[in-house]
Design an enzyme around this catalytic site. Structure first.
Site, PDB file in Angstrom:
ATOM      1  N   CYS A   1      62.038  40.353 -37.306  1.00 61.22           N
ATOM      2  CA  CYS A   1      61.252  41.417 -37.914  1.00 61.22           C
ATOM      3  C   CYS A   1      61.419  42.668 -37.073  1.00 61.22           C
ATOM      4  O   CYS A   1      61.561  42.591 -35.854  1.00 61.22           O
ATOM      5  CB  CYS A   1      59.778  40.995 -37.960  1.00 61.22           C
ATOM      6  SG  CYS A   1      58.655  42.251 -38.603  1.00 61.22           S
ATOM      7  N   HIS A   2      61.379  43.823 -37.713  1.00 56.62           N
ATOM      8  CA  HIS A   2      61.605  45.071 -36.993  1.00 56.62           C
ATOM      9  C   HIS A   2      60.320  45.737 -36.512  1.00 56.62           C
ATOM     10  O   HIS A   2      60.347  46.851 -36.015  1.00 56.62           O
ATOM     11  CB  HIS A   2      62.393  46.052 -37.874  1.00 56.62           C
ATOM     12  CG  HIS A   2      61.791  46.272 -39.226  1.00 56.62           C
ATOM     13  ND1 HIS A   2      62.553  46.338 -40.368  1.00 56.62           N
ATOM     14  CD2 HIS A   2      60.511  46.422 -39.629  1.00 56.62           C
ATOM     15  CE1 HIS A   2      61.769  46.529 -41.417  1.00 56.62           C
ATOM     16  NE2 HIS A   2      60.522  46.592 -40.980  1.00 56.62           N
TER      17      HIS A   2
ATOM     18  N   HIS B   1      53.649  40.517 -37.199  1.00 55.33           N
ATOM     19  CA  HIS B   1      52.826  41.536 -37.836  1.00 55.33           C
ATOM     20  C   HIS B   1      51.457  41.680 -37.178  1.00 55.33           C
ATOM     21  O   HIS B   1      50.655  42.509 -37.618  1.00 55.33           O
ATOM     22  CB  HIS B   1      52.645  41.291 -39.344  1.00 55.33           C
ATOM     23  CG  HIS B   1      53.910  41.473 -40.123  1.00 55.33           C
ATOM     24  ND1 HIS B   1      54.015  41.104 -41.453  1.00 55.33           N
ATOM     25  CD2 HIS B   1      55.115  41.996 -39.795  1.00 55.33           C
ATOM     26  CE1 HIS B   1      55.235  41.389 -41.899  1.00 55.33           C
ATOM     27  NE2 HIS B   1      55.917  41.927 -40.903  1.00 55.33           N
TER      28      HIS B   1
ATOM     29  N   ASN C   1      59.605  36.645 -45.597  1.00 51.89           N
ATOM     30  CA  ASN C   1      58.175  36.517 -45.306  1.00 51.89           C
ATOM     31  C   ASN C   1      57.521  35.506 -46.242  1.00 51.89           C
ATOM     32  O   ASN C   1      58.036  35.258 -47.328  1.00 51.89           O
ATOM     33  CB  ASN C   1      57.494  37.878 -45.463  1.00 51.89           C
ATOM     34  CG  ASN C   1      57.797  38.799 -44.297  1.00 51.89           C
ATOM     35  OD1 ASN C   1      57.803  38.372 -43.152  1.00 51.89           O
ATOM     36  ND2 ASN C   1      58.055  40.066 -44.588  1.00 51.89           N
TER      37      ASN C   1
ATOM     38  N   ARG D   1      38.036  55.870 -45.766  1.00 49.00           N
ATOM     39  CA  ARG D   1      38.111  56.481 -44.430  1.00 49.00           C
ATOM     40  C   ARG D   1      39.483  56.305 -43.816  1.00 49.00           C
ATOM     41  O   ARG D   1      40.023  57.226 -43.187  1.00 49.00           O
ATOM     42  CB  ARG D   1      37.053  55.852 -43.510  1.00 49.00           C
ATOM     43  CG  ARG D   1      37.104  56.373 -42.060  1.00 49.00           C
ATOM     44  CD  ARG D   1      35.979  55.798 -41.224  1.00 49.00           C
ATOM     45  NE  ARG D   1      36.203  54.425 -40.810  1.00 49.00           N
ATOM     46  CZ  ARG D   1      36.807  54.068 -39.670  1.00 49.00           C
ATOM     47  NH1 ARG D   1      37.271  54.993 -38.839  1.00 49.00           N
ATOM     48  NH2 ARG D   1      36.955  52.778 -39.362  1.00 49.00           N
TER      49      ARG D   1
END
Length: 435
Positions: free
Chosen positions: A170-171, A200, A148, A267
């Site tokens: 990428c997984h 991503h 990355n 939150r």
């Protein structure tokens, strides 16, 4: 002729072990040549010991060689797996600690943001040298990149090296769909899906079972569980209409809405600096491997279900399968930039990795992806054109950084990062520009 698979950065021992377990799980790949390369002699020795132990445990009989010199390792390669992390854990800590002093929160820091920018700039010199070596000694090899920031690295490889057989792996899509299937109570092997976008930050475009849309089941689960609504990517899905394919920790860093607000951090339970814990875990796992090898204890052999071993098997045997790959956007997604790296389904067989044309993404999803790719383009441009101003402009274009810092402080932050990373950057980008 024996298939040769080269690991660049083999000292990332934990990942190397998992990939080797996957490779040796295929009967047709148990006699391959595994060539390991790392610049750290101790880590290279550990990787070699682990590879030999895994071969014994799995009943494989590969040829295993270890090389301090990269071009020697690459000579005659059919596949090159890049898992290098330039600067290792020390550089990663810098990527978190200096931005934090400037008021920038990060969770993973490896894709966009200040962490992603400087991880890319540290990696590009290695990628350029690697590309030159591949062109010289194994021009027909497939370069399978795991390092990355994925999208920036693949774009740089395409534009700086001219290599054509490059795919970033990428997984995130696979595990997102695995988790969604579990969430809605449908066996994963009964789920059909399609995702596309950028690494991503791809989007689940279809989520089905026997042609029936499963999104309504997901909506029902979210409606009945308030804790699910405390996840960033669930929040994004509810507002954008398509589920993002990376964890909430990752997803929070690519938009301006979350990390800059303490109330949203609370939150949505965002773990600031989470990747530093992963770094510590990886070091601990490496030490466990070293200790096991020294004592003669058995190493665990656990497969990873990663795409690289599947690609190698498909190309060498002609077995067709579908994977998700990160490749240059040559007409694959109409409403994203042509020079950007996109993540799309790919067919793999004896002909290689063949990306699938998607057409257009939903407008709201493409809008976020374009912002992501515009920032990437500035980082790659900085390296290709030896332009330190483009580094700062990339940070200005980054949504999460721009949400919390005025431009003078963004430039000051970049100066501090340049000072800290020093000789890991190409010489033209080491300039301190001031604000």
């Amino acid at each position: 002729m024996t298939t040769k698979i080269v690991f660049i950065g083999a000292g990332s021992v934990v990942f190397t072990q998992g990939l080797l377990a996957d490779i040796f799980a295929f009967p047709e790949l148990r006699g391959v040549h595994i060539a390991l390369h790392d610049i750290d002699a101790e880590r290279l020795d550990t990787a070699e010991g682990a590879a030999r132990a895994i071969a014994v445990r799995t009943g494989a009989s590969p040829r295993i060689t270890a090389h301090a010199e990269r071009r020697e390792a690459l000579d005659g390669a059919d596949f090159v797996i890049n898992i290098v992390q330039v600067g290792m854990g020390e550089a990663t800590r810098t990527d978190f600690e200096i931005p934090a002093r400037h008021g920038v929160r990060q969770t993973i820091g490896d894709t966009l943001g200040i962490g992603g920018i400087f991880r890319a700039l540290r990696t590009f010199p290695l990628l350029k040298a690697l590309g030159e070596d591949i062109a010289a000694v194994c021009p027909d090899a497939w370069l399978l990149n795991y390092t990355n920031p994925m999208a920036m690295n693949v774009q740089y490889l395409a534009q700086a090296t001219g290599l054509k057989r490059v795919v970033g792996l990428c997984h995130s899509v696979y595990w997102t769909m695995h988790d969604l299937a579990e969430l809605v109570g449908v066996p994963f092997d009964e789920v059909g899906y399609q995702a596309a976008g950028v690494n991503h930050q791809a989007w689940v475009l279809r989520f089905e079972r026997d042609g029936t849309d499963l999104y309504p089941l997901l909506d029902a689960r979210i409606a009945e569980d308030p804790e699910l609504r405390r996840r960033v990517r669930v929040d994004m899905y509810r507002r954008l209409g398509h589920y993002p394919t990376e964890t909430s920790e990752h997803s929070s860093e690519y938009v301006p809405w979350y990390l800059g607000h303490a109330s949203e951090v609370e939150r949505l339970r965002l773990p600031i600096g989470a990747y530093l814990g992963i770094v510590d875990e990886n070091v601990a796992e490496y030490e466990k491997t070293r200790a096991a090898l020294a004592s003669g204890a058995e190493l665990p052999v656990e497969g990873t279900l990663e795409y690289a071993p599947q690609i190698i098997h498909s190309i060498t045997t002609g077995t067709p399968r579908a994977v998700y790959g990160n490749v240059p956007n040559h007409g694959l997604i109409d409403n994203l930039p042509a020079t950007g790296t996109v993540e799309v389904p790919c067919l793999v067989d004896a002909m290689g990795v063949q990306p699938t044309r998607i057409g257009s993404l939903p407008a709201q999803c493409a809008a976020l992806n374009r912002q992501y790719l515009s920032m990437n383009d500035l980082v790659v441009r900085a390296a290709l054109e030896d332009d330190p101003r483009s580094v700062r402009q990339a940070a200005m274009a980054d949504p999460a950084t721009g949400a919390v810092l005025p431009v003078e402080r963004i430039w000051a932050l970049c100066d501090d990062m340049v000072r800290a990373h020093g000789e890991l950057l190409q010489p033209s980008l080491r300039a301190v520009l001031g604000s």
